[in-house]
Design a protein around this motif. Sequence first.
Motif, PDB file in Angstrom:
ATOM      1  N   TYR A 276       0.852  -1.186   0.000  1.00 29.25           N
ATOM      2  CA  TYR A 276       0.000   0.000   0.000  1.00 29.25           C
ATOM      3  C   TYR A 276       0.888   1.237   0.000  1.00 29.25           C
ATOM      4  O   TYR A 276       1.323   1.719   1.044  1.00 29.25           O
TER       5      TYR A 276
ATOM      6  N   PHE B  42       0.330   1.810  -5.616  1.00 29.70           N
ATOM      7  CA  PHE B  42      -1.016   1.318  -5.332  1.00 29.70           C
ATOM      8  C   PHE B  42      -2.038   2.442  -5.505  1.00 29.70           C
ATOM      9  O   PHE B  42      -3.050   2.280  -6.198  1.00 29.70           O
TER      10      PHE B  42
ATOM     11  N   ALA C 293      -4.556  -3.634  -7.777  1.00 28.13           N
ATOM     12  CA  ALA C 293      -4.726  -3.653  -6.319  1.00 28.13           C
ATOM     13  C   ALA C 293      -5.494  -4.895  -5.870  1.00 28.13           C
ATOM     14  O   ALA C 293      -5.151  -5.513  -4.854  1.00 28.13           O
TER      15      ALA C 293
ATOM     16  N   LEU D 255      -6.522  -5.347   1.919  1.00 24.10           N
ATOM     17  CA  LEU D 255      -6.069  -4.934   0.586  1.00 24.10           C
ATOM     18  C   LEU D 255      -7.234  -4.892  -0.404  1.00 24.10           C
ATOM     19  O   LEU D 255      -7.316  -3.980  -1.236  1.00 24.10           O
TER      20      LEU D 255
ATOM     21  N   LEU E 261      -9.203  -1.775   0.408  1.00 21.90           N
ATOM     22  CA  LEU E 261      -8.476  -0.571  -0.004  1.00 21.90           C
ATOM     23  C   LEU E 261      -8.416  -0.431  -1.524  1.00 21.90           C
ATOM     24  O   LEU E 261      -8.314   0.686  -2.046  1.00 21.90           O
TER      25      LEU E 261
END
Length: 452
Positions: free
Chosen positions: A21, A25, A44, A244, A247
């Motif tokens: 991250y 990203f 991502a 992840l 995000l």
Amino acid sequence: MAFERRLDTFSLAALLVSAHYGLGFLLGTAEKSLTFGTAGSLYAVSLGLGTIALLGLAKFYWTQTEQIWNLLGSAYGDGVKIFVGLMSWSSLIGIEAVQLISGAFILKVFGIPTLPTMVVLAILFATISLLPVEKAGWILRGLLVVNFLALLYGLWVLHAFGDYLRSPFGGLSLQASPLTALAIAQSPIEFAGSVEHISLPSAVGVSLSTILLVLIDMKYQQFLVQAKDLQSLYKGCALAAIILLLLAFLPSTLVVAAHNAGILPAGIDGKETLPFILSWIGGGSQKPLGIALILSLLVPALGIGSSILRVQTKTVLDFNILPASVWSRVLVTAANALFGLAVAFKGGEIVNLIVSFYAAYVGAVFVPFVTYLLAQTGRYNFSKGSVKLSLIVSSFAVIILLILTLIKPELALFGSVELNIMGIGILSGILFLFIGEVLEKYLPTSKIGEEA
């Protein structure tokens, strides 16, 4: 490898997330999302899927503890160890270049030209990497949390939280640029359908290279071995994957919402999208809050870029190619910075640039790593000479292809630069692995099996 088994579930998950991250990203996803909507989150999302796949190898890494080049080197000789280490080193060049590109486009919001900025940033990265400030990298990276909160605030201001979680039957969608003339779905739930707007070779190249990279990359392995027990290991990996994946859709949803709200100026460069949105959230690039938010995105680039240079330099010096001295460290650091700067000058889309270097590492190392796993499970033992021949040929193949495609991206036999590099590397690795076995069997006096 010196380590302590002290990481609990949440500590391990935080470190695994922090490994990927970063600016690539965030800015890479935002850049892709300007054209492809939620499908811009493919890279991502692939990181999250790769972390799920890593559960299958987590116990192996936790038990073995050694770095991949040490594992393969102990099994197949010092020549293999050096080549794997150098391929790992080369994969970091792309990440270094991305930090330079990202930093330059962050400052472009203030009207500062990109090329001189890259030169200044390269000098700063090299200088900081030579200073004893390793722990400062974590502090600088921690500023990304500020940007995370700013992005959440942006979703709230743009009334986009509903879009982030919206069902496939909602109505709002991004009308992409005239170059694509596509209506792209914008919610994470619609991600699978929106990926069809990316060509199949490109989607496969980005996703497969990234997933396989996570399985054999040191950025994750160095943290896995520090899990305090197997329960923390598995739970930490699973939690990191979930985080992840969550995000992954934050930058894309924000870009789509900003586009539909008419905030983004016409003709904006995709790399500049997220810094521009942050400045807008802060009231503009001339306002104190806007400046603070932009700088909070720039400063982590200093930490990430310098830490990458530090790792690259350590990797080269650990192989004792040069005599241990201050001047050797300075020379290697300067060379690494110049390599990254050269790639940054060439430019290109952030995600494709990162994944191209990932594909080169995967294309060279994946076959030798699989042969090592086969030997560990007792299924088949390939000779040392065969594995070394496979690694050497595939390494040269992917490096040559990487350089050629950086110069001429249209040279993609499989319809995708990433798929081209990774595919040729793996296929040549398999081919010469079996050629080596044949030579070992029918030409036992050959020099193939000798140690480097």
